[in-house]
Design a protein around this motif. Structure first.
Motif, PDB file in Angstrom:
ATOM      1  N   VAL A 103       0.902  -1.152   0.000  1.00  8.73           N
ATOM      2  CA  VAL A 103       0.000   0.000   0.000  1.00  8.73           C
ATOM      3  C   VAL A 103       0.936   1.196   0.000  1.00  8.73           C
ATOM      4  CG1 VAL A 103      -1.745   1.294   1.256  1.00  8.73           C
ATOM      5  CG2 VAL A 103      -1.800  -1.215   1.297  1.00  8.73           C
ATOM      6  N   GLY A 104       0.994   1.895  -1.110  1.00  9.24           N
ATOM      7  CA  GLY A 104       2.009   2.933  -1.267  1.00  9.24           C
ATOM      8  C   GLY A 104       3.372   2.275  -1.226  1.00  9.24           C
ATOM      9  N   SER A 105       4.233   2.746  -0.352  1.00 13.75           N
ATOM     10  CA  SER A 105       5.572   2.172  -0.256  1.00 13.75           C
ATOM     11  C   SER A 105       5.711   1.192   0.920  1.00 13.75           C
ATOM     12  CB  SER A 105       6.601   3.305  -0.092  1.00 13.75           C
ATOM     13  OG  SER A 105       6.322   4.019   1.100  1.00 13.75           O
ATOM     14  N   VAL A 106       4.587   0.880   1.573  1.00  8.17           N
ATOM     15  CA  VAL A 106       4.607   0.045   2.781  1.00  8.17           C
ATOM     16  C   VAL A 106       4.017  -1.330   2.469  1.00  8.17           C
ATOM     17  CG1 VAL A 106       3.752  -0.122   5.166  1.00  8.17           C
ATOM     18  CG2 VAL A 106       4.373   2.105   4.215  1.00  8.17           C
ATOM     19  N   PHE A 107       4.599  -2.375   3.056  1.00  6.30           N
ATOM     20  CA  PHE A 107       4.049  -3.717   2.892  1.00  6.30           C
ATOM     21  C   PHE A 107       2.591  -3.740   3.353  1.00  6.30           C
ATOM     22  CE2 PHE A 107       8.596  -4.948   3.406  1.00  6.30           C
ATOM     23  CZ  PHE A 107       8.749  -5.651   2.216  1.00  6.30           C
ATOM     24  N   SER A 108       1.724  -4.358   2.536  1.00 13.43           N
ATOM     25  CA  SER A 108       0.312  -4.478   2.911  1.00 13.43           C
ATOM     26  C   SER A 108       0.151  -5.229   4.231  1.00 13.43           C
ATOM     27  CB  SER A 108      -0.464  -5.206   1.816  1.00 13.43           C
ATOM     28  OG  SER A 108      -0.508  -4.428   0.650  1.00 13.43           O
ATOM     29  N   ARG A 109       1.028  -6.201   4.456  1.00 12.30           N
ATOM     30  CA  ARG A 109       0.959  -6.945   5.718  1.00 12.30           C
ATOM     31  C   ARG A 109       1.165  -6.024   6.925  1.00 12.30           C
ATOM     32  NH1 ARG A 109       4.318 -12.532   4.463  1.00 12.30           N
ATOM     33  NH2 ARG A 109       2.582 -13.634   3.460  1.00 12.30           N
ATOM     34  N   TRP A 110       2.030  -5.048   6.783  1.00 15.25           N
ATOM     35  CA  TRP A 110       2.263  -4.104   7.877  1.00 15.25           C
ATOM     36  C   TRP A 110       1.008  -3.261   8.114  1.00 15.25           C
ATOM     37  CZ3 TRP A 110       7.784  -1.590   7.490  1.00 15.25           C
ATOM     38  CH2 TRP A 110       8.754  -2.620   7.446  1.00 15.25           C
ATOM     39  N   VAL A 111       0.381  -2.821   7.003  1.00  9.91           N
ATOM     40  CA  VAL A 111      -0.801  -1.963   7.098  1.00  9.91           C
ATOM     41  C   VAL A 111      -1.951  -2.716   7.769  1.00  9.91           C
ATOM     42  CG1 VAL A 111      -2.558  -0.720   5.758  1.00  9.91           C
ATOM     43  CG2 VAL A 111      -0.135  -0.581   5.096  1.00  9.91           C
ATOM     44  N   HIS A 112      -2.280  -3.893   7.252  1.00 14.77           N
ATOM     45  CA  HIS A 112      -3.432  -4.635   7.772  1.00 14.77           C
ATOM     46  C   HIS A 112      -3.241  -5.054   9.227  1.00 14.77           C
ATOM     47  CE1 HIS A 112      -4.307  -4.873   3.458  1.00 14.77           C
ATOM     48  NE2 HIS A 112      -5.565  -5.008   3.843  1.00 14.77           N
ATOM     49  N   SER A 113      -2.070  -5.573   9.553  1.00 10.39           N
ATOM     50  CA  SER A 113      -1.861  -6.031  10.931  1.00 10.39           C
ATOM     51  C   SER A 113      -1.839  -4.843  11.900  1.00 10.39           C
ATOM     52  CB  SER A 113      -0.580  -6.862  11.056  1.00 10.39           C
ATOM     53  OG  SER A 113       0.551  -6.133  10.623  1.00 10.39           O
ATOM     54  N   SER A 114      -1.207  -3.750  11.495  1.00 14.43           N
ATOM     55  CA  SER A 114      -1.139  -2.567  12.371  1.00 14.43           C
ATOM     56  C   SER A 114      -2.512  -1.966  12.619  1.00 14.43           C
ATOM     57  CB  SER A 114      -0.215  -1.505  11.777  1.00 14.43           C
ATOM     58  OG  SER A 114       1.102  -1.956  11.762  1.00 14.43           O
TER      59      SER A 114
END
Length: 195
Positions: free
Chosen positions: A161-172
């Motif tokens: 998502v943008g420059s960030v791992f989607s896994r980081w976004v969803h879990s956070s």
């Protein structure tokens, strides 16, 4: 059972629950804000998080101030034991963070980093629930673990998502929402316990 209910009404319990609630709101806001800014820089979600967090933090600060004004009690042997066990749990959690971070970095699985760190954080809430006598913390720990495991299973490692791992976004974001829900769950108890 009656002794346990009485123990929950002591100043250390009420103050601890007040500080814990503040911490959950602040940590949840920190996760959400860092992900929103890092991944999308979207203005409306950021404003929503700031407004909700601001309101919850204001309520939490009022509870901490009220709890501090409660009559002081001598520190018991049990209070000291709880303090030592809490310190040990936090030290073990930090060691878990270090191990997970090192393993993800050297294995090249950086998309796993945030979900695995959040699993470690979730696991640490489970003994805290028993230690502090707050069963909601078990639910919080399980939610952190479930959200993070589902993220690892359902979100591809390469997705962004943008420059960030989607896994980081969803879990956070999932864990931030969980922390806020549990902090909101603490509020009725604090209202009952505080004058």
């Amino acid at each position: 059972m009656k002794a346990m209910v009485q123990a929950r009404k002591t100043k250390p319990y009420i103050l601890g629950l007040s500080i814990g609630t503040f911490w959950l709101v602040a940590a949840g806001a920190g996760f959400a804000i860092s992900i929103i800014v890092g991944a999308t820089n979207a203005t409306m979600p950021l404003i929503a998080v700031l407004v909700i967090a601001g309101g919850l933090l204001a309520v939490s600060i009022r509870h901490i101030v009220k709890a501090l004004k409660l009559p002081s009690e001598p520190r018991s042997i049990q209070d000291r034991r709880i303090g030592r066990q809490f310190a040990l749990i936090v030290i073990l959690e930090c060691m878990g963070f270090a191990l997970v971070s090192t393993a993800c970095y050297f294995s090249g699985h950086l998309s796993w980093l945030v979900p695995l760190v959040l699993i470690v954080a979730g696991i640490h809430f489970i003994p805290l629930a028993k230690l502090f006598g707050v069963p909601r913390y078990t639910t919080l720990g399980l939610l952190f673990c479930i959200v993070s495991v589902l993220t690892l299973l359902l979100i591809p490692a390469h997705a962004h998502v943008g420059s960030v791992f989607s896994r980081w976004v969803h879990s956070s974001l999932g864990c931030a929402a969980s922390a806020w829900l549990i902090s909101i769950g603490n509020l009725p108890e604090l209202r009952r316990l505080l004058p």
